[in-house]
Design a protein around this motif. Structure first.
Motif, PDB file in Angstrom:
ATOM      1  N   HIS A  37       0.876  -1.181   0.000  1.00  0.00           N
ATOM      2  CA  HIS A  37       0.000   0.000   0.000  1.00  0.00           C
ATOM      3  C   HIS A  37       0.904   1.218   0.000  1.00  0.00           C
ATOM      4  O   HIS A  37       1.829   1.294   0.806  1.00  0.00           O
ATOM      5  CB  HIS A  37      -0.898  -0.019   1.239  1.00  0.00           C
ATOM      6  CG  HIS A  37      -1.786  -1.221   1.234  1.00  0.00           C
ATOM      7  ND1 HIS A  37      -3.019  -1.209   0.655  1.00  0.00           N
ATOM      8  CD2 HIS A  37      -1.564  -2.475   1.663  1.00  0.00           C
ATOM      9  CE1 HIS A  37      -3.544  -2.431   0.743  1.00  0.00           C
ATOM     10  NE2 HIS A  37      -2.673  -3.206   1.345  1.00  0.00           N
ATOM     11  N   PRO A  38       0.670   2.175  -0.901  1.00  0.00           N
ATOM     12  CA  PRO A  38       1.630   3.280  -1.044  1.00  0.00           C
ATOM     13  C   PRO A  38       1.948   4.010   0.259  1.00  0.00           C
ATOM     14  O   PRO A  38       3.108   4.330   0.494  1.00  0.00           O
ATOM     15  CB  PRO A  38       0.958   4.198  -2.069  1.00  0.00           C
ATOM     16  CG  PRO A  38       0.108   3.277  -2.892  1.00  0.00           C
ATOM     17  CD  PRO A  38      -0.371   2.220  -1.945  1.00  0.00           C
ATOM     18  N   ALA A  39       0.966   4.294   1.084  1.00  0.00           N
ATOM     19  CA  ALA A  39       1.268   5.045   2.309  1.00  0.00           C
ATOM     20  C   ALA A  39       0.080   4.986   3.261  1.00  0.00           C
ATOM     21  O   ALA A  39      -1.059   4.751   2.840  1.00  0.00           O
ATOM     22  CB  ALA A  39       1.571   6.506   1.972  1.00  0.00           C
ATOM     23  N   PHE A  41      -2.742   6.481   5.897  1.00  0.00           N
ATOM     24  CA  PHE A  41      -3.652   7.641   5.855  1.00  0.00           C
ATOM     25  C   PHE A  41      -3.862   8.144   4.423  1.00  0.00           C
ATOM     26  O   PHE A  41      -3.822   9.356   4.166  1.00  0.00           O
ATOM     27  CB  PHE A  41      -3.142   8.766   6.757  1.00  0.00           C
ATOM     28  CG  PHE A  41      -3.070   8.369   8.212  1.00  0.00           C
ATOM     29  CD1 PHE A  41      -4.228   8.248   8.986  1.00  0.00           C
ATOM     30  CD2 PHE A  41      -1.854   8.086   8.812  1.00  0.00           C
ATOM     31  CE1 PHE A  41      -4.164   7.877  10.325  1.00  0.00           C
ATOM     32  CE2 PHE A  41      -1.782   7.702  10.149  1.00  0.00           C
ATOM     33  CZ  PHE A  41      -2.941   7.599  10.905  1.00  0.00           C
ATOM     34  N   THR A  42      -4.021   7.203   3.489  1.00  0.00           N
ATOM     35  CA  THR A  42      -4.374   7.582   2.115  1.00  0.00           C
ATOM     36  C   THR A  42      -5.720   6.924   1.798  1.00  0.00           C
ATOM     37  O   THR A  42      -6.035   5.837   2.324  1.00  0.00           O
ATOM     38  CB  THR A  42      -3.298   7.119   1.103  1.00  0.00           C
ATOM     39  OG1 THR A  42      -3.019   5.746   1.334  1.00  0.00           O
ATOM     40  CG2 THR A  42      -2.043   7.946   1.213  1.00  0.00           C
ATOM     41  N   PRO A  43      -6.514   7.563   0.956  1.00  0.00           N
ATOM     42  CA  PRO A  43      -7.914   7.134   0.849  1.00  0.00           C
ATOM     43  C   PRO A  43      -8.125   5.765   0.203  1.00  0.00           C
ATOM     44  O   PRO A  43      -8.917   4.951   0.708  1.00  0.00           O
ATOM     45  CB  PRO A  43      -8.566   8.246   0.017  1.00  0.00           C
ATOM     46  CG  PRO A  43      -7.439   8.944  -0.672  1.00  0.00           C
ATOM     47  CD  PRO A  43      -6.241   8.800   0.215  1.00  0.00           C
ATOM     48  N   VAL A  44      -7.451   5.509  -0.925  1.00  0.00           N
ATOM     49  CA  VAL A  44      -7.700   4.236  -1.615  1.00  0.00           C
ATOM     50  C   VAL A  44      -7.216   3.076  -0.749  1.00  0.00           C
ATOM     51  O   VAL A  44      -7.897   2.043  -0.595  1.00  0.00           O
ATOM     52  CB  VAL A  44      -7.019   4.230  -3.006  1.00  0.00           C
ATOM     53  CG1 VAL A  44      -7.221   2.890  -3.691  1.00  0.00           C
ATOM     54  CG2 VAL A  44      -7.567   5.363  -3.875  1.00  0.00           C
ATOM     55  N   CYS A  45      -6.032   3.233  -0.151  1.00  0.00           N
ATOM     56  CA  CYS A  45      -5.489   2.181   0.724  1.00  0.00           C
ATOM     57  C   CYS A  45      -6.448   1.894   1.880  1.00  0.00           C
ATOM     58  O   CYS A  45      -6.612   0.743   2.292  1.00  0.00           O
ATOM     59  CB  CYS A  45      -4.143   2.593   1.303  1.00  0.00           C
ATOM     60  SG  CYS A  45      -2.881   2.853   0.074  1.00  0.00           S
ATOM     61  N   THR A  46      -7.044   2.937   2.403  1.00  0.00           N
ATOM     62  CA  THR A  46      -7.972   2.755   3.526  1.00  0.00           C
ATOM     63  C   THR A  46      -9.126   1.847   3.118  1.00  0.00           C
ATOM     64  O   THR A  46      -9.516   0.928   3.852  1.00  0.00           O
ATOM     65  CB  THR A  46      -8.483   4.146   3.984  1.00  0.00           C
ATOM     66  OG1 THR A  46      -7.354   4.906   4.411  1.00  0.00           O
ATOM     67  CG2 THR A  46      -9.497   4.035   5.105  1.00  0.00           C
ATOM     68  N   PRO A 140      -1.288   0.736 -10.249  1.00  0.00           N
ATOM     69  CA  PRO A 140      -0.781   2.048  -9.831  1.00  0.00           C
ATOM     70  C   PRO A 140      -1.490   2.521  -8.566  1.00  0.00           C
ATOM     71  O   PRO A 140      -2.564   2.009  -8.211  1.00  0.00           O
ATOM     72  CB  PRO A 140      -1.134   2.950 -11.018  1.00  0.00           C
ATOM     73  CG  PRO A 140      -2.320   2.300 -11.636  1.00  0.00           C
ATOM     74  CD  PRO A 140      -2.173   0.816 -11.421  1.00  0.00           C
ATOM     75  N   ALA A 141      -0.884   3.505  -7.913  1.00  0.00           N
ATOM     76  CA  ALA A 141      -1.456   4.029  -6.669  1.00  0.00           C
ATOM     77  C   ALA A 141      -2.879   4.529  -6.861  1.00  0.00           C
ATOM     78  O   ALA A 141      -3.713   4.456  -5.952  1.00  0.00           O
ATOM     79  CB  ALA A 141      -0.572   5.154  -6.133  1.00  0.00           C
ATOM     80  N   SER A 142      -3.190   4.996  -8.060  1.00  0.00           N
ATOM     81  CA  SER A 142      -4.492   5.635  -8.285  1.00  0.00           C
ATOM     82  C   SER A 142      -5.641   4.638  -8.484  1.00  0.00           C
ATOM     83  O   SER A 142      -6.790   5.054  -8.576  1.00  0.00           O
ATOM     84  CB  SER A 142      -4.398   6.549  -9.515  1.00  0.00           C
ATOM     85  OG  SER A 142      -3.842   5.819 -10.593  1.00  0.00           O
TER      86      SER A 142
HETATM   87  C1  BEZ Z   1      -4.407   6.215  -1.956  1.00  0.00           C
HETATM   88  O1  BEZ Z   1      -4.190   5.145  -1.402  1.00  0.00           O
HETATM   89  O2  BEZ Z   1      -5.480   6.765  -1.888  1.00  0.00           O
HETATM   90  C2  BEZ Z   1      -3.356   6.863  -2.795  1.00  0.00           C
HETATM   91  C3  BEZ Z   1      -2.016   6.774  -2.446  1.00  0.00           C
HETATM   92  C4  BEZ Z   1      -1.065   7.401  -3.213  1.00  0.00           C
HETATM   93  C5  BEZ Z   1      -1.450   8.116  -4.351  1.00  0.00           C
HETATM   94  C6  BEZ Z   1      -2.799   8.159  -4.714  1.00  0.00           C
HETATM   95  C7  BEZ Z   1      -3.756   7.545  -3.937  1.00  0.00           C
END
Ligand code: BEZ
Length: 211
Positions: A37-39, A41-46, A140-142
């Protein structure tokens, strides 16, 4: 290092939200899913981690353990899990690896510098009980992943590990399977007593053998 299908999944020790683990020992005899998961407290990962938590019964039915990784420290993970539980109406019930030095992310080639220099892409590996890599997905992260597809692939991987079939396009549990090309047509009745159809000499189907 890139990790390819059929390779042994590299072992590592890591600090996780459920304590320190040795990855191979943690997997034990189970199938495993390792997903980046990229990071925090990010929305998509959540939303992704919430979905995996809410599918825990489905993963359990498939003898599959899930583990997530993000390049943030452990104290940050704990606060984020509270948010995931609150916003996704679930309880995260699998470990989240802290990888602030990016050692595991490098080991599994989860950082793709032309996409982002420091954050991981969304990689997902399915690892079999033999510790070999059975599937890798890179998003991709998006773009959030589709975990119904991950369950569907697990069903296919577990079926085809034990029976001489492959699964055709969009296959789901209960649907006909493809007989492996290596099996001679005259040998099919002995191997697949439920019957078969020969659509072309190279395209033979049979009812799902393990039902
Ligand atoms: C996300 O998990 O929401 C996210 C993380 C990095 C870049 C774009 C979206």
């Amino acid at each position: 290092m890139s990790v390819k299908l059929g390779d042994e999944a590299p072992n590592f020790t890591a600090n996780t939200t459920e304590g320190e683990i040795d990855f191979h020992s943690w997997l034990g005899e189970s199938w495993g899913i390792l997903m980046s998961h990229p990071a925090d407290f990010t929305p998509v990962c959540t939303t992704e981690l919430g979905k995996v938590a809410s599918l825990s019964d489905e993963f359990g039915k498939r003898n599959t353990k899930a583990i997530a990784i993000s390049v943030d420290p452990l104290d940050k993970h704990s606060g984020w899990i509270d948010d995931i539980n609150e916003t996704q109406n679930t309880q995260v019930n699998f470990p989240l690896i802290a990888d602030p030095e990016r050692q595991i992310a490098q080991l599994y080639d989860m950082i793709h510098p032309n996409a982002d220099n420091t954050l991981t892409v969304r990689t997902l590996f399915v690892i079999g009980p033999d510790k070999k890599v059975k599937l890798s997905l890179t998003y991709p992260a998006s773009t959030g992943r589709n975990f119904q597809e991950v369950l569907r692939v697990l069903d296919s991987l577990q079926l085809t590990a034990n029976h001489k079939v492959a699964t055709p396009v969009d296959w789901e549990q209960g649907q006909d399977c493809v007989v492996l090309p290596a099996i001679k047509t005259e040998d099919i009745p002995g191997i697949f007593p439920k019957g078969h159809k020969e659509i072309k000499p190279y395209l033979r189907t049979t009812p799902q053998p393990n039902l």
